[in-house]
Design a protein around this motif. Structure first.
Motif, PDB file in Angstrom:
ATOM      1  N   ASN A 177       0.947  -0.788  -0.029  1.00  0.00           N
ATOM      2  CA  ASN A 177      -0.050   0.131   0.067  1.00  0.00           C
ATOM      3  C   ASN A 177       1.021   0.916   0.156  1.00  0.00           C
ATOM      4  N   ASN A 193       1.168   4.165  -3.737  1.00  0.00           N
ATOM      5  CA  ASN A 193       1.138   5.477  -2.741  1.00  0.00           C
ATOM      6  C   ASN A 193       2.301   6.676  -3.203  1.00  0.00           C
ATOM      7  N   THR A 218       0.573   0.491 -10.585  1.00  0.00           N
ATOM      8  CA  THR A 218      -0.004   2.814 -11.016  1.00  0.00           C
ATOM      9  C   THR A 218       0.445   3.041 -12.000  1.00  0.00           C
ATOM     10  N   HIS A 226       2.512   6.095  -6.943  1.00  0.00           N
ATOM     11  CA  HIS A 226       1.558   6.922  -7.715  1.00  0.00           C
ATOM     12  C   HIS A 226       2.469   8.334  -8.682  1.00  0.00           C
TER      13      HIS A 226
END
Lengths: 611, 212
Positions: free
Chosen positions: A48, A52, A80, A55
């Motif tokens: 996770n 993030n 992503t 991205h």
């Protein structure tokens, strides 16, 4: 997407190592001990976090590198990646691409090799967008942007995009063909969220459909509408309404069927434009005779944000002074369809102090280029096209113009220069005066033409370019060249990624120097040069690192090409013949080879054989 | 002769010799360091005597024959077998996209009064002729509307069977063969390329043209 990614094998132990470390951290972690935190799967948490972080990673090279770290990173990177770039549509299949990358919002695809632009490839060779369109529609219903270059797109494909992709916002077609105004009509009608429709140097067939009228009524989100390559009459009243309803419109490039009077009417409705293609820039024959001429100067003066100007497709030079008010702000000016003289250029260019990009016809002569050099100190990119694109035509620009530019425009990064005569001295001067050159493309239109002053080949000139321009990544050579020129390129062109060769070299050594010396070489296109099978063999170590190799009218034989095909299973080796000639046993007319994960493509026309 | 896609034609037997000769030379290069090729000299190319330097390549001349007007061969292997016309243009050279070539070419034609984009328009009973650019219009309705405005007359509707029967005027044109045709019969693109001049006839006179 890099095809390199598929070759990586990450040992499972990496993943375990990461998980173990995370578990240990949790166990010995801060004293407060949150039960829910301790019971979460550590790899999931890590993933996770990674998701993030990734991205924010936008560069495709960085992403390719990240995907090679380990399987976990590979997986997260694939989740992503929102912008998918595929440099050769045949390197990977739509199925494979959509299987790996599941959340793509923007797709960029390139099809035919560049030499296809010059009629060196028979038509209907391939690069069909259709299988991609269908795959995209199923896999990425939220797809927003599609950017295609040198692909064949049909009206049905446009309909697919418009009907199945509800939030579709941006379509850019560069050097594409296969569609017409009826396809455009369906597309613009169904795409209610359309922001960008850019048709650049594409061939659009005239189905006599009034596509401009098909934009939905009412306020539009249109930000960019470029259709200067569309060679059909358009409904001006509908266009005017559309422009009036598009408050966000920043880029508008009109085709040559829009007269200057009509341009005026559009400009006063859209003073917020930043990019303008002026259309014909001449009055229409019927209307306007005896009518009062509108105040064109005022219209341009009102466009305070205008930075990029092009068009002038059928220019009446008397109207040029109208653009004076915007010259001081222009960063990009395209006069490459305007047959104007140096005298007509001077009053304009002398005001363009901020100009960074300038495209022009050689009708301005060396004198015009001297004027450019005198004013445009910020120039980054120059392209000089020939009015008379023949080998033995007049040569209004020469080494004089190139020398002047090199002395005046020290920040030059990219140049494309067509001429009839050029000296080594001028090219050497440019190599020294413009050290920031990244792209150097010189086209001396007479084949095998030597330096007219010394009688020498052009080897030393191009040699100086690769030696002195340390950032050079793209090079196109011309004129009389021996193997020595290629030796220079192999020795000094360490960053060269794209190389274009025509009517040059003496022997296989020429090609060998390049294949052995240029580690960054990705795209190599060669025509009519005496390189044969032995030279081809010398690149075996490198072909998997390249996007493609094109060789036409060289000295290749089917056996030689077969050898390469056998040695490199992931290379697709296409032998292409002229469509109306018999299969020839002893010579290969066109060799086009590229790395691919898919093997031979299934949409082969008759005149292509895959070895 | 250059084929449609600028590809080399079948080499003639005389060239095979040269080709084989080239292979022999290549073997030598592979074994040696080939210092000659990378040697810096001030001499003109081809002025050195050793083999491999003066043997003319099929698509290259010695410097003394190179003129600023370019070569007459077309870069493929059998230029010795046949003599191509002087200044033959090679396919795809210089490397300009056909779109750009066509745009500039169209301009030149206009300037030189070339292929008939501008055509004269005469109207029966009018004192003088007008000239229009057919390329401004994308279709027959647009052209007819413009003509109606220009001459303040009505032309009416075209039908394949009846032509412009019932109209006050009927538009006709002279085609490449010198025949007078009714405007509207052929596809628009064909019309533009074959129309040499327009004549708007009085309806009564045109009646004969419309009936099949």
């Amino acid at each position: 997407m890099s095809e390199d990614d598929e070759r990586q094998q990450s040992p499972p132990s990496d993943l375990e190592f990461v998980s173990n470390k995370a578990r240990n951290c949790n166990a010995t972690g801060s004293g407060s001990g949150h039960p829910e935190f301790q019971s979460a799967y550590p790899d999931q948490v890590l993933e996770n976090v990674l998701e993030n972080v990734l991205h924010f990673l936008t560069s495709k090279r960085d992403r390719n590198a990240a995907s090679l770290v380990c399987k976990s990173w590979y997986r997260v990177e694939a989740l992503t990646r929102s912008e998918l770039f595929i440099g050769n549509c045949y390197a990977v299949s739509p199925a494979r691409a959509t299987a790996r990358f599941t959340r793509v919002r923007a797709l960029q695809l390139k099809g035919k090799p560049r030499f296809a632009d010059f009629n060196l490839m028979p038509p209907d060779w391939g690069a069909h967008f259709n299988p991609w369109a269908l795959a995209m529609a199923k896999a990425y219903p939220w797809l927003e942007k599609v950017h295609l270059k040198r692909m064949t797109v049909t009206d049905d494909d446009l309909a697919t995009l418009a009907e199945l992709l509800l939030g579709f916002k941006e379509l850019v077609l560069v050097c594409c063909d296969g569609f017409g105004t009826s396809g455009l009509a369906i597309f613009v009608n169904k795409c209610r969220q359309l922001k960008v429709l850019d048709l650049i140097e594409s061939e659009v067939s005239d189905d006599e459909t009034d596509w401009i009228s098909c934009f939905p009524e009412g306020e539009s989100q249109l930000e960019s509408l470029i259709f200067d390559c569309v060679e059909c009459h358009i409904n001006f009243e509908a266009l005017e309404r559309l422009v009036a309803n598009s408050p966000s419109l920043k880029k508008l490039r009109l085709n040559r069927y829009v007269s200057i009077g009509q341009l005026y009417r559009l400009m006063i409705r859209a003073p917020q434009l930043t990019h303008l293609g002026t259309g014909s820039f001449s009055p229409s024959e019927i209307a306007g005779q005896g009518d009062q001429e509108p105040d064109y100067v005022n219209a341009f003066a009102a466009c305070k944000s205008l930075v990029c100007l092009s068009g002038f497709r059928e220019i009446i030079p008397d109207y040029l002074p109208a653009i004076y008010p915007v010259c001081a702000n222009l960063t990009s000016l395209n006069f490459s369809y305007a047959n104007i003289t140096a005298e007509q250029l001077k009053p304009i260019i002398s005001k363009c102090h901020k100009l960074q990009v300038f495209w022009v016809l050689d009708s301005i002569c060396d004198e015009g280029l001297q004027a450019v050099a005198a004013t445009c100190k910020e120039l980054r990119e120059l392209r000089v096209f020939p009015v008379d694109p023949r080998e033995d035509g007049d040569g209004p620009v020469s080494e004089v113009g190139l020398q002047a530019i090199s002395e005046g425009c020290r920040k030059l990064q990219s140049i494309l220069y067509f001429c009839q005569r050029m000296t080594n001295a001028a090219v050497i001067a440019m190599s020294k005066n413009c050290p920031d050159l990244v792209v150097f493309r010189l086209c001396i239109m007479g084949r095998h033409r030597a330096d007219p002053v010394t009688g020498e080949p052009m080897d030393d000139g191009f040699g100086a370019i690769v030696m002195n321009c340390k950032k050079l990544t793209r090079l196109a050579v011309s004129g009389l060249l021996t193997d020595k020129a290629f030796d220079y390129i192999g020795q000094h062109g360490k960053l060269v990624r794209t190389l274009s060769v025509a009517f040059a070299g003496d022997s296989d050594m020429g090609l060998k120097y390049v294949l052995e010396g240029c580690p960054q070489l990705q795209k190599l296109e060669i025509r009519d040069s005496p390189f044969g099978d032995a030279a081809l063999r010398s690149g075996l170590h490198h072909y998997y690192n390249m996007r493609f190799l094109w060789m036409s009218s060289c000295r290749l034989t089917p056996n030689g090409c077969q050898e390469i095909a056998r040695a490199m299973p992931r290379l697709v080796v296409e032998v292409i013949r002229s469509a109306d000639e018999e299969e020839m046993d002893d010579a290969v007319e066109i060799l086009y080879m590229y790395r691919s994960l898919e093997g031979p493509r299934t949409d082969l026309p008759k005149f292509v054989t895959i070895l | 002769m250059v084929s449609k896609f600028g590809l080399a034609n079948a080499p003639s037997s005389s060239n095979c010799t040269i080709y084989l000769g080239r292979l022999t030379m290549e073997v030598n290069y592979e074994n040696g360091l080939n210092l000659k090729a990378t040697e810096l000299r001030l001499g003109l190319p081809g002025s050195d005597e050793p083999e491999g330097q003066t043997t003319p390549r099929p698509n290259k001349r010695t410097s003394s024959e190179i003129s600023s007007s370019g070569l007459t061969d077309d870069g493929n292997d059998d230029h010795q077998a046949s003599a191509p016309p002087a200044k033959a243009q090679v396919v795809g050279w210089p490397p300009i996209r056909s779109y750009r070539k066509n745009c500039i070419q169209a301009k030149k034609n206009e300037v030189e009064g070339g292929t008939g984009r501008y055509v004269k328009v005469s109207v029966d009973g009018a004192a003088y002729l007008r000239k229009i650019d057919l390329h401004v219009y994308g279709s027959y309705p647009e052209l007819l509307e413009a003509l109606e405005k220009m001459f303040k007359l009505t032309i009416g509707a075209y039908s394949e069977r009846e032509g412009y029967n019932g109209s006050e005027y009927a538009p006709t044109y002279e085609d490449k063969d010198g025949d007078w045709m009714l405007v509207g019969d052929v596809p628009w693109e064909m019309f533009i390329s074959s129309c040499k001049r327009l004549r708007i006839m009085k309806g009564s006179e045109a009646r004969g043209l419309g009936c099949v």
